[in-house]
Design a protein around this motif. Structure first.
Motif, short mmCIF file in Angstrom:
data_model
loop_
_atom_site.label_atom_id
_atom_site.label_comp_id
_atom_site.label_asym_id
_atom_site.label_seq_id
_atom_site.Cartn_x
_atom_site.Cartn_y
_atom_site.Cartn_z
N LEU A 87 15.77 16.87 4.12
CA LEU A 87 14.36 17.26 4.15
C LEU A 87 13.71 16.68 5.40
CD1 LEU A 87 13.42 16.52 0.42
CD2 LEU A 87 13.72 18.78 1.45
N THR A 88 12.50 17.10 5.70
CA THR A 88 11.75 16.58 6.83
C THR A 88 10.48 15.91 6.29
OG1 THR A 88 12.58 18.39 8.19
CG2 THR A 88 10.66 17.18 9.02
N ALA A 89 10.36 14.62 6.50
CA ALA A 89 9.24 13.86 5.95
C ALA A 89 7.90 14.39 6.43
CB ALA A 89 9.39 12.39 6.28
N THR A 90 7.84 14.85 7.68
CA THR A 90 6.56 15.32 8.23
C THR A 90 6.10 16.64 7.62
OG1 THR A 90 7.72 16.30 10.11
CG2 THR A 90 6.81 14.07 10.42
N ASP A 91 6.94 17.27 6.83
CA ASP A 91 6.53 18.48 6.10
C ASP A 91 5.63 18.14 4.91
OD1 ASP A 91 7.99 20.04 7.83
OD2 ASP A 91 9.65 20.39 6.44
N TYR A 92 5.53 16.86 4.60
CA TYR A 92 4.75 16.39 3.44
C TYR A 92 3.55 15.61 3.93
CZ TYR A 92 8.96 17.65 0.91
OH TYR A 92 10.03 18.35 0.38
N GLU B 251 7.87 3.13 5.26
CA GLU B 251 9.18 2.51 5.03
C GLU B 251 10.23 3.48 4.49
OE1 GLU B 251 11.85 -0.86 4.58
OE2 GLU B 251 9.84 -0.92 5.39
N TYR B 252 9.82 4.37 3.59
CA TYR B 252 10.81 5.13 2.83
C TYR B 252 10.83 6.64 3.03
CZ TYR B 252 11.09 0.68 0.41
OH TYR B 252 11.24 -0.66 0.13
N ALA B 253 9.72 7.24 3.39
CA ALA B 253 9.67 8.72 3.45
C ALA B 253 10.72 9.30 4.39
CB ALA B 253 8.27 9.19 3.83
N GLY B 254 10.74 8.81 5.63
CA GLY B 254 11.68 9.35 6.62
C GLY B 254 13.14 9.18 6.23
N PRO B 255 13.57 7.96 5.93
CA PRO B 255 14.98 7.77 5.58
C PRO B 255 15.43 8.54 4.34
CG PRO B 255 13.97 5.66 6.11
CD PRO B 255 12.87 6.68 6.06
N ILE B 256 14.58 8.59 3.32
CA ILE B 256 14.96 9.31 2.10
C ILE B 256 15.03 10.81 2.39
CG2 ILE B 256 14.16 9.99 -0.20
CD1 ILE B 256 13.23 7.04 -0.55
N ALA B 257 14.03 11.33 3.10
CA ALA B 257 14.03 12.75 3.45
C ALA B 257 15.26 13.10 4.27
CB ALA B 257 12.75 13.11 4.20
N ALA C 211 0.92 12.70 4.31
CA ALA C 211 1.07 11.25 4.32
C ALA C 211 0.09 10.64 3.31
CB ALA C 211 0.85 10.69 5.71
N THR C 212 0.26 11.04 2.06
CA THR C 212 -0.58 10.59 0.95
C THR C 212 0.33 10.24 -0.23
OG1 THR C 212 -0.76 12.81 0.01
CG2 THR C 212 -2.45 12.16 1.63
N ALA C 213 -0.25 9.66 -1.26
CA ALA C 213 0.53 9.38 -2.47
C ALA C 213 1.08 10.68 -3.04
CB ALA C 213 -0.33 8.65 -3.50
N GLY C 214 0.26 11.72 -3.05
CA GLY C 214 0.72 13.02 -3.56
C GLY C 214 1.84 13.61 -2.73
N GLY C 215 1.73 13.47 -1.42
CA GLY C 215 2.79 13.96 -0.53
C GLY C 215 4.09 13.21 -0.74
N LEU C 216 4.00 11.89 -0.90
CA LEU C 216 5.20 11.10 -1.16
C LEU C 216 5.80 11.47 -2.51
CD1 LEU C 216 7.17 8.91 -0.27
CD2 LEU C 216 5.60 7.20 -1.22
N THR D 240 0.84 -1.20 0.00
CA THR D 240 0.00 0.00 0.00
C THR D 240 0.88 1.24 0.00
OG1 THR D 240 -0.08 0.19 2.41
CG2 THR D 240 -1.77 -1.21 1.38
N VAL D 241 0.28 2.36 -0.37
CA VAL D 241 0.99 3.63 -0.33
C VAL D 241 1.40 3.94 1.11
CG1 VAL D 241 0.76 6.12 -0.69
CG2 VAL D 241 -0.10 4.54 -2.42
N ASP D 242 0.53 3.64 2.07
CA ASP D 242 0.86 3.87 3.48
C ASP D 242 2.12 3.11 3.89
OD1 ASP D 242 -1.28 5.60 3.81
OD2 ASP D 242 -2.59 4.07 4.68
N GLN D 243 2.26 1.88 3.42
CA GLN D 243 3.46 1.11 3.73
C GLN D 243 4.70 1.74 3.12
OE1 GLN D 243 2.00 -2.60 2.13
NE2 GLN D 243 1.83 -3.51 4.18
N LEU D 244 4.57 2.22 1.89
CA LEU D 244 5.70 2.87 1.23
C LEU D 244 6.13 4.12 1.99
CD1 LEU D 244 4.61 2.58 -2.52
CD2 LEU D 244 6.31 1.19 -1.31
#
Length: 100
Positions: free
Chosen positions: A26-31, A15-21, A33-38, A8-12
């Motif tokens: 970058l700060t993942a929480t600035d985006y 798993e990936y938003a925080g480490p990549i950001a 938590a949706t497909a568009g945000g990712l 699911t998008v939520d799983q992605l």
């Protein structure tokens, strides 16, 4: 018969938003938590990498596939196929960024 893993998008995001950001300042929480945000996070992260960087290409590829999911709608075999591709691509990108 083995059960296929559903992604699911939520799983992605989990798993990936925080480490990549974090890897690109970058700060993942600035985006959202949706497909568009990712998608936005991945594009912003790619923008912070050299245009010759394979990881940036992977991030752009995953963002484009997330856009395709938005057009396809939720569910269905095509969506799941894209989610699996995104998962694989982001795994490679995250692994590459962790080495930097």
């Amino acid at each position: 018969m083995t059960a296929t893993k559903t992604i699911t998008v939520d799983q992605l995001i989990a798993e990936y938003a925080g480490p990549i950001a974090d890897s690109v300042g970058l700060t993942a929480t600035d985006y959202d938590a949706t497909a568009g945000g990712l998608t936005n996070l991945l594009r912003d992260a790619a923008d912070r990498l050299s245009s010759m960087d394979q990881t940036g290409e992977w991030l752009e590829e995953a963002a484009a596939e997330l856009d395709a999911i938005a057009r396809l709608g939720d569910g269905g075999p095509k969506t799941q196929e894209l989610l699996k591709s995104i998962d694989s691509t982001l795994y490679e990108a995250k692994s590459d960024l962790e080495l930097c």
